[in-house]
Motif scaffolding. Sequence first.
Motif, short mmCIF file in Angstrom:
data_model
loop_
_atom_site.label_atom_id
_atom_site.label_comp_id
_atom_site.label_asym_id
_atom_site.label_seq_id
_atom_site.Cartn_x
_atom_site.Cartn_y
_atom_site.Cartn_z
N ASP A 1 -9.51 0.89 7.80
CA ASP A 1 -9.26 2.29 7.55
C ASP A 1 -10.25 2.95 8.42
OD1 ASP A 1 -7.76 1.54 5.28
OD2 ASP A 1 -9.42 1.61 3.88
N SER B 1 -11.77 0.07 4.29
CA SER B 1 -11.93 -1.16 5.12
C SER B 1 -12.36 -0.91 6.37
CB SER B 1 -10.72 -1.65 4.89
OG SER B 1 -9.64 -1.20 5.45
N HIS C 1 -4.34 6.56 0.23
CA HIS C 1 -3.68 5.55 0.49
C HIS C 1 -3.99 4.31 -0.78
CE1 HIS C 1 -7.09 3.82 2.84
NE2 HIS C 1 -6.61 2.66 2.28
N GLU D 1 0.85 -1.11 -0.01
CA GLU D 1 -0.11 0.04 -0.20
C GLU D 1 0.86 1.25 -0.06
OE1 GLU D 1 -3.17 0.22 2.69
OE2 GLU D 1 -4.10 -1.79 2.49
N HIS E 1 -5.11 0.60 -2.47
CA HIS E 1 -5.55 -0.75 -2.35
C HIS E 1 -4.89 -1.40 -3.26
CE1 HIS E 1 -9.13 0.15 0.63
NE2 HIS E 1 -8.08 0.33 1.13
#
Length: 143
Positions: A99, A96, A86, A29, A88
């Motif tokens: 997150d 997520s 960020h 990531e 994925h």
Amino acid sequence: MHIEKDTAEITPAAIEHLIKYATEAHPLEACGLLVSSGIGDPIDEIVPIRNSSKQAHHRFAFDPQDWVQAYFNAQKNQRHLVGFFHSHPMGAPVPSPTDYAGLPPAFAGIYCIVSVCTHPPQIQMYRGQAGELHPLMLAEVSV
Ligand SMILES: [Zn+2]
């Protein structure tokens, strides 16, 4: 205008940099900052920050030293911190549970996720509001 609230504006150069950086970081990531020249101005720069997570294949954590330096650089150059991004590497550009757990309290900035498992990569912007992330339209604008 109400439309502006539902739209995140970003320059083509910043998009290109974002995609390049996230693609090169794959399968890890990538993460960093979204910066503009002032409040309400389009994002015109992305500032990479090293991912210091021990599980960088599916998590991210800002390297503390990079984070402090990027923050002070932005201040010094009178740049405006719009939010975070960020990537994925393996999934859709949807926040997520991790997150959400890592979201700063009362975060009201732009939260950007780049999915690099599809061609072309997908960029999804969100706005933080009361602990939630609301999807935004992406508008490419030149400055
Ligand atoms: Zn994520």
